[in-house]
Design an enzyme around this catalytic site. Structure first.
Site, PDB file in Angstrom:
ATOM      1  N   HIS A  67       0.891  -1.161   0.000  1.00  0.00           N
ATOM      2  CA  HIS A  67       0.000   0.000   0.000  1.00  0.00           C
ATOM      3  C   HIS A  67       0.934   1.217   0.000  1.00  0.00           C
ATOM      4  O   HIS A  67       1.461   1.600   1.047  1.00  0.00           O
ATOM      5  CB  HIS A  67      -0.904   0.029   1.229  1.00  0.00           C
ATOM      6  CG  HIS A  67      -1.753  -1.195   1.405  1.00  0.00           C
ATOM      7  ND1 HIS A  67      -2.807  -1.500   0.581  1.00  0.00           N
ATOM      8  CD2 HIS A  67      -1.708  -2.191   2.329  1.00  0.00           C
ATOM      9  CE1 HIS A  67      -3.378  -2.627   0.974  1.00  0.00           C
ATOM     10  NE2 HIS A  67      -2.724  -3.066   2.038  1.00  0.00           N
ATOM     11  N   ARG A  88      -5.623   1.910  12.066  1.00  0.00           N
ATOM     12  CA  ARG A  88      -6.391   2.161  10.853  1.00  0.00           C
ATOM     13  C   ARG A  88      -6.906   3.596  10.811  1.00  0.00           C
ATOM     14  O   ARG A  88      -6.987   4.211   9.741  1.00  0.00           O
ATOM     15  CB  ARG A  88      -7.554   1.171  10.761  1.00  0.00           C
ATOM     16  CG  ARG A  88      -8.242   1.171   9.410  1.00  0.00           C
ATOM     17  CD  ARG A  88      -9.296   0.098   9.311  1.00  0.00           C
ATOM     18  NE  ARG A  88     -10.453   0.366  10.143  1.00  0.00           N
ATOM     19  CZ  ARG A  88     -11.657  -0.186   9.951  1.00  0.00           C
ATOM     20  NH1 ARG A  88     -11.853  -1.036   8.971  1.00  0.00           N
ATOM     21  NH2 ARG A  88     -12.654   0.092  10.759  1.00  0.00           N
ATOM     22  N   TYR A 127      -6.811   0.688  -3.363  1.00  0.00           N
ATOM     23  CA  TYR A 127      -8.242   0.908  -3.106  1.00  0.00           C
ATOM     24  C   TYR A 127      -8.595   2.382  -2.917  1.00  0.00           C
ATOM     25  O   TYR A 127      -9.755   2.721  -2.669  1.00  0.00           O
ATOM     26  CB  TYR A 127      -8.710   0.108  -1.881  1.00  0.00           C
ATOM     27  CG  TYR A 127      -7.918   0.330  -0.612  1.00  0.00           C
ATOM     28  CD1 TYR A 127      -8.161   1.418   0.215  1.00  0.00           C
ATOM     29  CD2 TYR A 127      -6.936  -0.575  -0.231  1.00  0.00           C
ATOM     30  CE1 TYR A 127      -7.448   1.609   1.379  1.00  0.00           C
ATOM     31  CE2 TYR A 127      -6.216  -0.398   0.938  1.00  0.00           C
ATOM     32  CZ  TYR A 127      -6.473   0.681   1.742  1.00  0.00           C
ATOM     33  OH  TYR A 127      -5.746   0.881   2.896  1.00  0.00           O
ATOM     34  N   ARG A 212     -15.142  -8.629   4.673  1.00  0.00           N
ATOM     35  CA  ARG A 212     -15.981  -7.648   5.359  1.00  0.00           C
ATOM     36  C   ARG A 212     -16.267  -6.441   4.476  1.00  0.00           C
ATOM     37  O   ARG A 212     -17.216  -5.693   4.715  1.00  0.00           O
ATOM     38  CB  ARG A 212     -15.338  -7.208   6.676  1.00  0.00           C
ATOM     39  CG  ARG A 212     -14.108  -6.346   6.542  1.00  0.00           C
ATOM     40  CD  ARG A 212     -13.544  -5.919   7.898  1.00  0.00           C
ATOM     41  NE  ARG A 212     -12.429  -4.999   7.741  1.00  0.00           N
ATOM     42  CZ  ARG A 212     -11.167  -5.362   7.593  1.00  0.00           C
ATOM     43  NH1 ARG A 212     -10.857  -6.648   7.588  1.00  0.00           N
ATOM     44  NH2 ARG A 212     -10.206  -4.461   7.458  1.00  0.00           N
ATOM     45  N   HIS A 273      -1.808 -12.346   4.296  1.00  0.00           N
ATOM     46  CA  HIS A 273      -1.755 -12.530   5.748  1.00  0.00           C
ATOM     47  C   HIS A 273      -2.181 -13.951   6.138  1.00  0.00           C
ATOM     48  O   HIS A 273      -1.380 -14.711   6.643  1.00  0.00           O
ATOM     49  CB  HIS A 273      -2.582 -11.492   6.515  1.00  0.00           C
ATOM     50  CG  HIS A 273      -2.207 -10.094   6.232  1.00  0.00           C
ATOM     51  ND1 HIS A 273      -0.925  -9.605   6.384  1.00  0.00           N
ATOM     52  CD2 HIS A 273      -2.950  -9.038   5.782  1.00  0.00           C
ATOM     53  CE1 HIS A 273      -0.883  -8.335   6.049  1.00  0.00           C
ATOM     54  NE2 HIS A 273      -2.095  -7.968   5.671  1.00  0.00           N
ATOM     55  N   ASP A 324       3.834  -4.592   2.630  1.00  0.00           N
ATOM     56  CA  ASP A 324       2.522  -4.157   3.112  1.00  0.00           C
ATOM     57  C   ASP A 324       2.523  -2.699   3.547  1.00  0.00           C
ATOM     58  O   ASP A 324       2.476  -1.789   2.725  1.00  0.00           O
ATOM     59  CB  ASP A 324       2.071  -5.093   4.228  1.00  0.00           C
ATOM     60  CG  ASP A 324       0.607  -4.907   4.608  1.00  0.00           C
ATOM     61  OD1 ASP A 324      -0.085  -4.110   3.964  1.00  0.00           O
ATOM     62  OD2 ASP A 324       0.154  -5.577   5.549  1.00  0.00           O
TER      63      ASP A 324
END
Length: 451
Positions: A67, A88, A127, A212, A273, A324
């Site tokens: 990312h 987050r 994203y 999710r 993961h 990551d």
């Protein structure tokens, strides 16, 4: 200046080369049109006109999970305590401030740092699609195009894993941060992703952010899109136990079973993961030949846990590695950490050889990103090479025949001396040839999005 095709045939002389099973001294590698045309052993000295690469040369390293904008979080998220979920919130605050221009600058600097670390290809799990509030840019793929351009400017290959992110949780609408991520439905995601075009340095894949974040009834749409294009499909899987619990509450099954039931597993899929799995989950992943990307430096930074990599590989899942969140960018550290974390968990040693760990960082990482023609030093492969110094304070001393073990268990990204992509030298003697001052580029691009 962006990545351009190799202009003329070039011969590289490798003082020591890792050939997949062993270290070979004195290897000449001929390249033309961005590919290896011949590999000749027994070359004790550089052939006339050859470029000498002193140290241990490997196939280029593949960073299978990135990312790019998380590079701006380094150190800032190390203050105090917290959980994955509080981390987050800090991540969202950075995402809220990015524009196509500032994202390009940040990604270009992060990808240049990757090149300095010997990474020749990155899988960008992308994203952050829209403007704040979810408004589409005039070019709906402006943010993705910024990433593609950034990789070209930094001189590395990219697989843009365009990500469907539609929900805040099982049945929950996106929160105000996540509106930037959402296309509303998987069909609208697919329509936007269709407009992305591959180019010599870039391939396009798909991602399900997580079970999710994509409603169960729409998982198949993303999987079908990737399948129709024979493109890679990646998915964050069971990183947190809270995700597993919520999935069971909503659907009565684990996230792995949910993906299997909707056709999202298989040899072109990579689960990222895969930390908290049941025995059935491991059997489903391995039996379907679904790959698994381990990101040990992030998994330990976020206190996620240690995933069952040994069991997954034993059941048939190829392993790859990713940086990551970029707590550090060092694929050698990721490879080392996978073995050392398993030693801590089991109190036994030797779960993977150095050769097996290097394969995860090279050939299997490239395969996970859809670059099956990269990751080996053999004729026909892409001419992507990484040379690690064997005379630094970390690497000096061991016998050259142990250079693979030295690289995995002692070297760091700081020991990368040369990086070659498509036959063209992108890093020479530790200096990036396209982004000459990478630290300044990182500092300026991060300052532009810092709160």
């Amino acid at each position: 200046m962006p990545l351009t095709p190799q202009a003329t045939p070039t011969t590289y002389w490798l003082e020591h080369a890792w050939l997949g099973t062993h270290v070979e001294p004195g290897v000449a590698v001929d390249t033309a049109d961005g590919r290896i045309t011949a590999v000749r052993t027994g070359a004790d000295t550089p052939p006339p006109g050859a470029t000498a690469l002193r140290g241990l040369t490997l196939p280029g390293l593949a960073n299978a999970h990135s990312h790019a904008f998380h590079r701006a979080l380094r150190a800032a998220v190390q203050v105090g305590t917290g959980t994955f979920w509080t981390w987050r919130e800090v991540m969202y605050s950075v995402a809220d401030r990015l524009t196509p221009d500032t994202y390009f600058a940040l990604a270009r600097a992060a990808y240049a740092e990757m090149a300095l670390a010997g990474i020749t290809c990155v899988g960008e799990f992308h994203y952050l699609h829209h403007a704040p509030g979810g408004t589409r840019y005039s070019d709906p793929n402006a943010m993705g195009e910024a990433l593609l351009a950034a990789a070209a400017e930094a001189g590395i290959r990219i697989t843009l894993l365009d990500t469907a992110y539609l929900s805040a949780g099982f049945g929950a609408a996106p929160n105000h941060h996540q509106l930037r991520f959402s296309d509303g439905t998987a069909d609208r995601w697919a329509e936007r992703a269709d407009a992305l075009k591959e180019r010599p340095h870039a391939r396009i894949g798909a991602a399900i952010h997580s079970v999710r974040a994509v409603p169960a009834g729409q998982l198949g749409t993303v999987a079908d899109w990737a399948r129709a294009r024979q493109a890679p499909l990646h998915v964050h899987l069971s990183e947190q136990t809270a995700e597993n619990d919520a999935c069971r509450d909503a659907h009565g099954v684990t996230p792995t079973r949910l993906l299997a039931d909707h056709g999202a597993l298989g040899p072109r899929t990579t689960a990222v993961h895969a930390t908290h799995l049941t025995d059935e989950d491991i059997a489903l992943l391995g039996g379907s030949r679904t790959g698994v990307c381990m990101c040990p430096t992030t998994e330990r930074d976020l206190a996620d846990g240690i995933g069952p990599a040994v069991q997954l590989q034993g059941r048939g899942s190829p392993l790859s590695l990713g940086s990551d969140s970029h707590a550090v960018i060092d694929l050698l550290e990721e490879a080392r950490a996978m073995e050392l974390d398993e030693r801590l968990r089991t109190r036994t040693r030797g779960h993977w050889t150095a050769a097996a760990l290097l394969r995860a960082a090279t050939a299997d990482g490239h395969a996970a990103l859809g670059w099956d023609d990269a990751g080996t030093l053999e004729a026909g492969s892409l001419a992507d090479l990484t040379t690690i110094a064997l005379d630094s304070v970390r690497t000096a001393g061991p016998l050259p025949r142990l250079a693979a073990e030295t690289a995995v268990f002692a070297a760091s990204a700081a020991d990368v001396r040369h990086t070659i992509v498509g036959g063209r030298q992108i890093v020479r003697d530790g200096v990036h040839t396209l982004v000459p001052d990478v630290p300044t580029a990182l500092a300026a691009s991060i300052a532009a999005v810092r709160g």
